[in-house]
Structures are given as C-alpha cells and as structure tokens.
Write an enzyme that holds these catalytic residues in place. Structure first.
Site, short mmCIF file in Angstrom:
data_model
loop_
_atom_site.label_atom_id
_atom_site.label_comp_id
_atom_site.label_asym_id
_atom_site.label_seq_id
_atom_site.Cartn_x
_atom_site.Cartn_y
_atom_site.Cartn_z
N LYS A 144 5.25 -11.76 4.74
CA LYS A 144 4.01 -11.21 5.29
C LYS A 144 3.25 -10.52 4.18
CE LYS A 144 3.74 -7.11 7.55
NZ LYS A 144 2.56 -6.30 7.31
N ASP A 189 -1.39 -10.68 7.63
CA ASP A 189 -1.53 -9.50 8.50
C ASP A 189 -2.79 -8.72 8.13
OD1 ASP A 189 -1.03 -7.29 10.12
OD2 ASP A 189 0.52 -6.46 8.83
N LYS A 224 -5.29 -8.05 10.50
CA LYS A 224 -5.75 -7.31 11.69
C LYS A 224 -7.27 -7.28 11.82
CE LYS A 224 -1.75 -4.14 11.80
NZ LYS A 224 -1.12 -4.33 10.48
N ASP A 279 -13.80 -7.00 14.71
CA ASP A 279 -15.24 -6.98 14.45
C ASP A 279 -15.91 -7.73 15.60
OD1 ASP A 279 -17.78 -6.91 13.05
OD2 ASP A 279 -16.64 -6.73 11.20
N THR A 310 1.39 1.53 16.36
CA THR A 310 2.57 2.37 16.65
C THR A 310 2.41 3.79 16.09
OG1 THR A 310 3.58 1.29 14.76
CG2 THR A 310 4.33 0.60 16.92
N ARG A 347 10.92 -2.46 3.87
CA ARG A 347 11.73 -1.68 2.93
C ARG A 347 13.24 -1.89 3.04
NH1 ARG A 347 8.21 3.40 4.39
NH2 ARG A 347 8.08 2.06 6.23
O1 C5P Z 1 9.10 -1.22 5.37
P1 C5P Z 1 8.97 -1.51 6.84
O2 C5P Z 1 10.05 -2.42 7.36
O3 C5P Z 1 8.80 -0.26 7.67
O4 C5P Z 1 7.61 -2.35 6.92
C1 C5P Z 1 7.11 -2.78 8.13
C2 C5P Z 1 5.88 -3.62 7.92
O5 C5P Z 1 5.32 -3.87 9.20
C3 C5P Z 1 4.78 -2.96 7.10
O6 C5P Z 1 4.09 -4.02 6.44
C4 C5P Z 1 3.91 -2.32 8.14
O7 C5P Z 1 2.56 -2.22 7.73
C5 C5P Z 1 4.03 -3.31 9.28
N1 C5P Z 1 3.78 -2.76 10.59
C6 C5P Z 1 4.49 -1.69 11.11
N2 C5P Z 1 4.21 -1.22 12.35
C7 C5P Z 1 3.27 -1.81 13.06
C8 C5P Z 1 2.55 -2.88 12.57
C9 C5P Z 1 2.85 -3.34 11.31
O8 C5P Z 1 5.37 -1.16 10.47
N3 C5P Z 1 3.03 -1.38 14.28
#
Ligand code: C5P
Length: 242
Positions: free
Chosen positions: A37, A64, A66, A69, A128, A220
């Site tokens: 992603k 991603d 999002k 508009d 979230t 991460r």
């Molecule tokens: O590092 P981590 O696993 O927390 O990354 C989650 C990914 O999902 C990031 O790219 C974050 O921007 C994305 N994301 C999220 N929560 C959301 C929507 C997208 O953590 N509600």
C-alpha cells in the site's frame, strides 16, 4: 473466487516518502505477502512516477489516496489513479452517494480505456482517529461512532463500492450486515509480539481474519521489525495456525 491464501491477505503499508526505501523493501517481501500500500505521504512526495516504480514490481497495489471532492473531480482522480493499475483504491464515503457512484463509474470506464483490470473502489467511513466527541464537533450527533460507520458502509454498498476500509473492531458487525462478498480491508493490526505504536484499537492478524477481514494492512509490525521478512513470515504462520 477461490479462498485467499494467508500471505495473500497481507498488504504492507510502505509509509515513507522515499522511493528507494519503498521499492527495496517491497522487492524483498515479494511472494511473501499479498501486496503493498502506498498513501498520501509517498504519493505527495513522489507523484505518479514514484507510484509507477512501485507498481512495476508487479505486486498487487493498494493506492490509499482517500479521494474526497465533488463527483466530477473524484471521477477524474479515479481515472488517473486507474491508469497506474492498482488492485484497489479508495474514496471517503462522506463525499456522498453521487461522488461514490461517479468513482465506481470512472474506475470501470478508465479500466477499459487503459486496458487494466478494474480497481476495487473502497470506502473510508469514519477515520479511526475520530472519537464520538470529534464526530459531534463536526455535526454528526446521531448515535455512536459504530452506527455512523455502519450507516456509511451501507451507503457505500448501495453505491456499488466493492468494500470499505475499517478498524478491526468493526469487522464482525460489518461482515454480518454487509454479507460475504463486500470486501473488508483492515489496518490497526498488531501481532502480540509487536509494539502497538500510536494505534489504539488493535487486533492480532489471526483474530482479524477470524472475524471476517479479507485483507490486513500492516505497516510498522513488518516495516520497523529488525527483520521484516521474518516478521512477515511469522504473521503468515500465525494466520495459518488460526
Ligand atoms: O504501521 P501501521 O500498521 O499502524 O500502519 C497502518 C497503515 O494503515 C498506515 O498506512 C495508516 O495510515 C493506515 N490506516 C490506519 N488506520 C486507518 C486507515 C488507514 O492505520 N483507519
């Protein structure tokens, strides 16, 4: 559709502004995970040229960005995004029914125009990061965050979107309300052995799949691991074990 294999369910979030960092890691993970992603950080820094370098690795890509508009602008953005050949892209459901419908239509026609598979159009419901108080501050006063998520996901389904991005805690309710075919793509995933970082509403990979998630967006826990390949393999094993 044949059932996805455990590793195919993992989309690794390449949250970086650096093309080399993203492509080097993606190349290493190819075959071990289902795809990657890229989001606003990467795309704003590197544009479609950078995205093309990631897409050229031949891994399924979640773009991603999002979009949010007016319908015409989102349709044009979806058209341009479709040219990059992503497996999935997303729009904010808060853009409303006309915008979502325009996005789906644009994905379909652009796929024909550019001779690529039609990308899935996913909806983002309530970020979230927003609490019930935050929602109230924006004028959304009806019910809980959960019910607003459900309302927007149902609207997305009515507008023929392919699925939504949702938190792990929402998966069970959305799966029940929206049926088997509606795709649920789920970030906020943490194995027990990884740090939770800034994510608050987390779930383990195996549990999220058991609740009905189709794809897990994992950043991460893999990208910051000492050995990202080992971390990815460990997550696949955990999903396999159930
Ligand atoms: O590092 P981590 O696993 O927390 O990354 C989650 C990914 O999902 C990031 O790219 C974050 O921007 C994305 N994301 C999220 N929560 C959301 C929507 C997208 O953590 N509600």
């Amino acid at each position: 559709m044949t059932a996805l294999k455990p590793h195919e369910r993992i989309l690794v979030a390449l949250d970086t502004d650096d093309v080399k960092t993203a492509t080097t890691l993606a190349r290493k993970l190819k075959g071990l995970v289902g795809g990657v992603k890229i989001g606003k950080e990467f795309f704003t820094a590197n544009g479609p040229q950078g995205a093309k370098k990631v897409a050229a690795l031949g891994m399924p890509l979640f773009l991603d960005l999002k979009f949010h508009d007016i319908p015409n602008t989102v349709a044009q953005a979806v058209r341009a995004a479709t040219a990059l050949g992503p497996l999935m892209l997303n729009v904010h459901t808060g853009g409303g029914p006309a915008m979502m419908t325009a996005a789906v239509k644009a994905a379909r026609s652009a796929a024909k125009e550019f001779n690529v598979p039609r990308p899935w159009v996913l909806g983002v419901t309530v970020l979230t990061s927003l609490s019930a108080d935050d929602l109230a501050a924006t004028g959304v006063r009806r019910g809980s965050v959960q019910s607003q998520v459900l309302r927007l996901a149902e609207l997305a389904q009515d507008c023929k979107l392919d699925g939504v991005v949702c938190s792990p805690k929402e998966v069970t309710a959305l799966r029940k309300a929206l049926g088997k075919k509606f795709k649920l793509v789920v970030p906020g995933i943490r194995p027990t052995w990884a740090s939770s970082d800034d994510q608050k509403r987390i779930m383990t990979p195996a549990k999220a799949i058991a609740c009905g998630a189709d794809y897990l967006v994992i950043g991460r826990a893999i990208t910051s691991a000492k050995d990202p390949l080992e971390a990815a393999k460990r997550i696949v094993d955990e999903i396999e074990a159930g």
